[in-house]
Design an enzyme around this catalytic site. Sequence first.
Site, short mmCIF file in Angstrom:
data_model
loop_
_atom_site.label_atom_id
_atom_site.label_comp_id
_atom_site.label_asym_id
_atom_site.label_seq_id
_atom_site.Cartn_x
_atom_site.Cartn_y
_atom_site.Cartn_z
CE LYS A 87 37.94 21.31 71.73
NZ LYS A 87 38.18 22.69 71.23
CG ASP A 88 39.24 22.76 81.01
OD1 ASP A 88 39.86 21.74 80.71
OD2 ASP A 88 39.80 23.87 81.20
#
Length: 479
Positions: free
Chosen positions: A120-121
């Site tokens: 998700k980064d």
Amino acid sequence: MKYLSTRGNAAPQAFCDILLGGLAPDGGLYLPEHYPQVSKAELAEWRELPYPALALRIFQKFVDDIPACELKSIVDRTYTARIYKYCRPGQEASEITPLTTLAPGFHLLELSNGPTLAFKDMAMQLLGNLFEYVLDKRGETINILGATSGDTGSAAEYAMRGKKNVRVFMLSPHGKMSAFQRAQMYSLPDPNIINIAIRGMFDDCQDIVKQVANDAGFKAKYRIGAVNSINWARVMAQIVYYFKGYFAATQSNDEAVAFAVPSGNFGNICAGHIARMMGLPVARLVLATNENDVLDEFFRTGRYRPRGTADTFVTSSPSMDISKASNFERFVFDLVGRDPAVVRELWRKVEAGEGFDLSATPYMTKLPEFRFVSGKSTHADRLATIRDVWEKHQVMIDPHTADAVKVAREHLLPEVPMIALETAQPVKFADTIREALGIEPGRPKELEGLEDLPQRVIVMDADAAAVKKLIEEVCATGR
Ligand SMILES: *Cc1c(COP(=O)(O)O)cnc(C)c1O
């Protein structure tokens, strides 16, 4: 490039105008009015590019209201080795998304080298820099209110920390996250990050967010925003790693590849679908679910039956524990020939709790053109896969990645490289690793001693009024 709503009753918007919002006003999701195409010549040029340059080429096809030099500066700040340095123990930080070959024709694309060790980064870091740019330009501020059971909240906090004009209020269930996840979030010293631990479950946190967002007056006054997975920029950011993975696993642009994606809200694999629609040679998109198999059921049968929260299993790949898949509407829009009237009717049924059945419709005969196949995995499958990959290849994978590897192995095509997407590092899910392998997962050296750092969190009852009061107080002090 303008953006349309999947439900057809919202005015077309520019990229920056949909960046800060969530749903379109008609309840639909935004998509570009058409998918930009990538020519053979472009694909040949892109093969040689490092990650940030490739990302810029792709984003320029979707974003025409940020000047090229500004967009370049945002992308260069987002995709740097300084941010994606948290490689697995024993590995050197080399690329943003390194490819690890497990066996000839079977690869892992490692997407979890960012600050929170989950893929998700990749998208959230871009969102942080885009938000800062647009808010600064417009002289606006935003208070992001979110609920998390782990991965999303920490990725949002690490992306927004220290950003001008952005404050984050993140609700998490008190005492329900792992010690590692708590330390990740609660040890952030930045004054614009406010962690709130709610005495209750994740659903209680989610309910509070909904209640606050339903108070239109409060929402407008305190400029409450979200960074959830329906955000178009998050989907766009993820298109890049399909191109990167393709180039890394092939020698020439005459080859095709398959991707296997551990799926929850259908955000990640939606980006793979769009990459294919742009012309990337993708022979197969393998969708993997855990016991929460709403999406697997659809791709096998044509029936979409979202479950209630009470029927959602708590599993050892928790970031895929969903009852309905919030980005799925984007794919269905394409499947039904981009006819918003059809989507409106289907989601009227979804919202009435009925789901829908396309099995006897012409859309089902169209489905194979989109190249999706699917499968599911159980806790026992995850343990067996983690063990097998460790014993055969000396690579430790996390439970979500294990779901992808398990289902990928059931859908191999002769002569076509398979790329399973690695979505988190094993240390985030140490309990399951211990159960599978009987050993403690290692961690990137930068995160040694993480749990010993001082933590900052406000513990509260599950009470929306109290959360609102806290937001008012923090905003009044003007921090
Ligand atoms: C969020 C998440 C997923 C699911 O991704 P979607 O985009 O919601 O389909 C899978 N694995 C991990 C580790 C995640 O954090």
